[in-house]
Structures are given as structure tokens and as C-alpha cells.
Design an enzyme around this catalytic site. Structure first.
Site, PDB file in Angstrom:
ATOM      1  N   HIS A 121     -25.136 -26.701  21.052  1.00  0.00           N
ATOM      2  CA  HIS A 121     -25.304 -25.413  20.374  1.00  0.00           C
ATOM      3  C   HIS A 121     -23.927 -24.802  20.103  1.00  0.00           C
ATOM      4  O   HIS A 121     -22.906 -25.308  20.580  1.00  0.00           O
ATOM      5  CB  HIS A 121     -26.139 -24.453  21.228  1.00  0.00           C
ATOM      6  CG  HIS A 121     -25.549 -24.127  22.566  1.00  0.00           C
ATOM      7  ND1 HIS A 121     -25.562 -25.019  23.623  1.00  0.00           N
ATOM      8  CD2 HIS A 121     -24.913 -23.021  23.020  1.00  0.00           C
ATOM      9  CE1 HIS A 121     -24.975 -24.470  24.674  1.00  0.00           C
ATOM     10  NE2 HIS A 121     -24.564 -23.262  24.336  1.00  0.00           N
ATOM     11  N   HIS A 269     -21.168 -27.365  21.641  1.00  0.00           N
ATOM     12  CA  HIS A 269     -21.036 -27.772  23.046  1.00  0.00           C
ATOM     13  C   HIS A 269     -22.409 -27.913  23.684  1.00  0.00           C
ATOM     14  O   HIS A 269     -23.398 -27.333  23.216  1.00  0.00           O
ATOM     15  CB  HIS A 269     -20.146 -26.815  23.834  1.00  0.00           C
ATOM     16  CG  HIS A 269     -20.679 -25.422  23.940  1.00  0.00           C
ATOM     17  ND1 HIS A 269     -20.620 -24.532  22.902  1.00  0.00           N
ATOM     18  CD2 HIS A 269     -21.290 -24.773  24.959  1.00  0.00           C
ATOM     19  CE1 HIS A 269     -21.158 -23.389  23.275  1.00  0.00           C
ATOM     20  NE2 HIS A 269     -21.588 -23.497  24.522  1.00  0.00           N
ATOM     21  N   ARG A 284     -17.080 -16.416  32.342  1.00  0.00           N
ATOM     22  CA  ARG A 284     -17.063 -16.592  30.883  1.00  0.00           C
ATOM     23  C   ARG A 284     -16.663 -15.303  30.155  1.00  0.00           C
ATOM     24  O   ARG A 284     -17.062 -14.215  30.560  1.00  0.00           O
ATOM     25  CB  ARG A 284     -18.454 -17.000  30.396  1.00  0.00           C
ATOM     26  CG  ARG A 284     -18.514 -17.224  28.895  1.00  0.00           C
ATOM     27  CD  ARG A 284     -19.858 -17.780  28.496  1.00  0.00           C
ATOM     28  NE  ARG A 284     -20.590 -16.782  27.744  1.00  0.00           N
ATOM     29  CZ  ARG A 284     -21.485 -17.075  26.812  1.00  0.00           C
ATOM     30  NH1 ARG A 284     -21.800 -18.316  26.537  1.00  0.00           N
ATOM     31  NH2 ARG A 284     -22.114 -16.119  26.174  1.00  0.00           N
TER      32      ARG A 284
HETATM   33  C1  SIN Z   1     -22.837 -22.514  27.784  1.00  0.00           C
HETATM   34  O1  SIN Z   1     -23.282 -23.304  26.999  1.00  0.00           O
HETATM   35  O2  SIN Z   1     -22.595 -21.367  27.452  1.00  0.00           O
HETATM   36  C2  SIN Z   1     -22.586 -22.957  29.214  1.00  0.00           C
HETATM   37  C3  SIN Z   1     -21.751 -24.173  29.289  1.00  0.00           C
HETATM   38  C4  SIN Z   1     -21.660 -24.704  30.687  1.00  0.00           C
HETATM   39  O3  SIN Z   1     -22.295 -24.167  31.602  1.00  0.00           O
HETATM   40  O4  SIN Z   1     -20.934 -25.685  30.865  1.00  0.00           O
END
Ligand code: SIN
Length: 293
Positions: A121, A269, A284
Site C-alpha cells: 500500500h 510498502h 512513526r
Molecule cells: C505501515 O505500513 O504503516 C507499517 C509498516 C510496518 O509496520 O513495518
């Protein structure tokens, strides 16, 4: 903008003394020789930006960053999204910070996106102006799995067979934030009340590099507009298979202290599965973006 690095498949020194180590032949690089906890000169930051536009995702291993230091570095990329998941994970001192974690305190999750695999996504594609960048800082990492995988969406577009490219020319797709669809694409992606959604071009042009990227994804792209649903699903299926080809992907295996920043305008990702009994904690921050065109 010219984004050509000296030799993008080989390690090189930047003008201000950083070392850039390509992580795979198609996407991703590690950058060493910089302490992100300290204020960066404009020259050093320009080297980082140049590498970021070239490699789309850059990893700074071995960093020790508190929340304020992480926010200060992220702000060099632009204004931050300060309403990250406000209902459940609000950080009063640093509202731009959100935790990604499966850890529970008093039975309550301390973060978002706790468990398991996530399909490819791009962050916030269900919003009118999705974030330009996402920054993650690894704090507690399971012994196996939980890798974050990155797929180069420029290559996906540039290598698309001509027949497929013609079918998506000028098209828009609806992107929907509905976690009923997180595991399979079995549902209809009807837009129910309260479900965030946004229509975006299937191919977007990066505002800095001017390159075109394929901007659909398996997790959140519901349907291509102006097309019967079965035809849209068949076309999306072909696009997903193409953009997720292993040769376009770099899988980042986390070590605590890794600071990773990626460009959501040209990169997808995903996350691999991991043992739910092991702790995973990442911090994040996202950078505000523009309307995709
Ligand atoms: C995400 O897709 O925002 C999370 C990515 C992750 O947990 O590695």
C-alpha cells in the site's frame, strides 16, 4: 530535478562526507556517517535529500533518537501530519508521533497496525492529500519477520506492458481505508458511511522528480472508476502482480536504532508476518503531502 547519483548501484561518498550504500539493485540505500540526533547543516541535508530522491527509501542504521530529535529531523522534509490516529494514540507533547506496535499495556494496544502481514500500500492514499513521506524508527524488533518491504512504483510504471499502459491511460481509481479488506480482496469495496476514501490518478507524476509512478495498491485501491467492477478487478489484479514482482522489491530487516524514511509518491510498502508473541515497537511520523496529479 536531476536525480542521478554518481553510480547508483555502487557505494559512494556524498559531497558532505556521508556514505551511501545501495541496498538492492532497484530501490533503497543505507546512509552512514551522520548522527541524526544533532542539527544537520543544509549541505548534509541536501545530500540526504538527493539520495532519497534517487533511492526512494533510505535507512540510517545505529541512530539513538528521542521523540523531539526524530520530529526535528522529520520537519526538515516538510510540515508534519499532527493528527495521526488521534482517537487512540494521541501523543500530547508530540502529536505528529504515532506508535506502530503489538504491545499491550493494561490489556490495551499502545499503537496501531499491531499484528501480522500487511499487503502492499501507500500511506494515506484514502485521503485527498496523502502524506509525501513516512518515517519509522525501530525500537523493539521481533527475532524473525516483521520486515518492511518496498516496491519501486516508477519501475512498475516504466516496465508496464504497452497494452496494460493503454488500459490505464488517463484513468482514476478509488482508494478506500477499509480493513475488512486487509487479508483478501474478496469484498466489494463499497464505500460505506464513515469509511475514508479518495479518488486519485492511477498514474501520478512526482512533483519533484517529474517521473511517473503507478499509484494503485492491493490493500486500499478499491476499483478503477468508469469501468465495470469485474473488469476493474481483473485489471487491478494484473497491475498488482506486476508492481509486486520480487525484482522491484527491497525487504528491510529491522535492527533497533534503524531510522527509515520513504517517499509514498513513488514507492509501495508491505509488511511480512511475525510471531505475535514477540514484541514489535516502532515510532512513526508522516510528512504532509500534496494532491496527486
Ligand atoms: C505501515 O505500513 O504503516 C507499517 C509498516 C510496518 O509496520 O513495518
Amino acid at each position: 530535478m536531476n536525480v542521478t547519483a554518481p553510480d547508483w548501484k555502487r557505494e559512494y561518498q556524498t559531497p558532505h562526507g556521508l556514505t551511501v550504500h545501495p541496498a538492492s539493485p532497484v530501490v533503497g540505500a543505507r546512509i552512514t556517517g551522520v548522527d541524526l540526533a544533532r542539527p544537520l547543516s543544509d549541505g548534509v541535508f541536501k545530500d540526504i535529500l538527493d539520495a532519497w530522491f534517487q533511492y526512494l527509501v533510505v535507512v540510517f542504521p545505529g541512530q539513538t533518537l528521542d521523540e523531539d530529535q526524530m520530529v526535528a529531523f522529520a520537519e526538515r522534509f516538510g510540515p508534519l501530519n499532527k493528527s495521526a490516529n488521534p482517537r487512540t494514540h494521541h501523543n500530547k507533547k508530540n502529536p505528529a508521533i504515532m506508535l506502530i506496535s503489538n504491545i499491550r499495556e493494561d490489556g490495551k494496544l499502545i499503537g496501531a497496525h499491531p499484528d501480522g502481514e500487511m499487503h502492499f500500500h501507500t500511506d494515506q492514499c484514502h485521503q485527498e492529500k496523502p502524506c509525501s513521506a513516512t518515517m519509522l524508527y525501530g525500537m523493539e524488533i521481533p527475532s524473525r519477520g516483521g520486515d518492511t518491504c518496498f516496491a519501486n512504483a516508477y519501475y512498475a510504471y516504466e516496465t508496464l506492458p504497452e497494452a496494460l499502459r493503454r488500459r490505464i491511460d488517463g484513468r482514476r481509481a478509488m482508494n478506500v481505508y477499509d480493513y475488512n479488506h486487509a487479508d483478501t480482496r474478496g469484498g466489494t469495496f463499497d464505500i460505506r458511511e464513515g469509511v475514508p476514501h479518495a479518488s486519485h490518478p492511477v498514474v501520478r507524476t512526482h512533483p519533484v522528480t517529474g517521473r511517473k509512478a503507478l499509484y494503485v495498491n492491493r490493500l486500499m485501491t478499491g476499483f478503477i472508476e468508469g469501468m465495470p467492477r469485474d473488469e476493474s478487478e481483473e485489471l487491478l489484479h494484473q497491475l498488482f502482480i506486476h508492481q509486486e514482482r520480487p525484482e522491484y522489491v527491497y525487504a528491510h530487516k529491522w535492527t533497533p536504532g534503524d531510522l527509515v524514511i520513504w517517499d509514498n509518491r513513488c514507492l509501495l510498502h508491505a509488511r511480512t508476518d511475525f510471531d505475535a508473541s514477540e514484541r514489535r515497537l516502532l515510532r512513526r511520523v508522516t510528512v504532509l503531502g500534496e494532491k496527486p496529479v
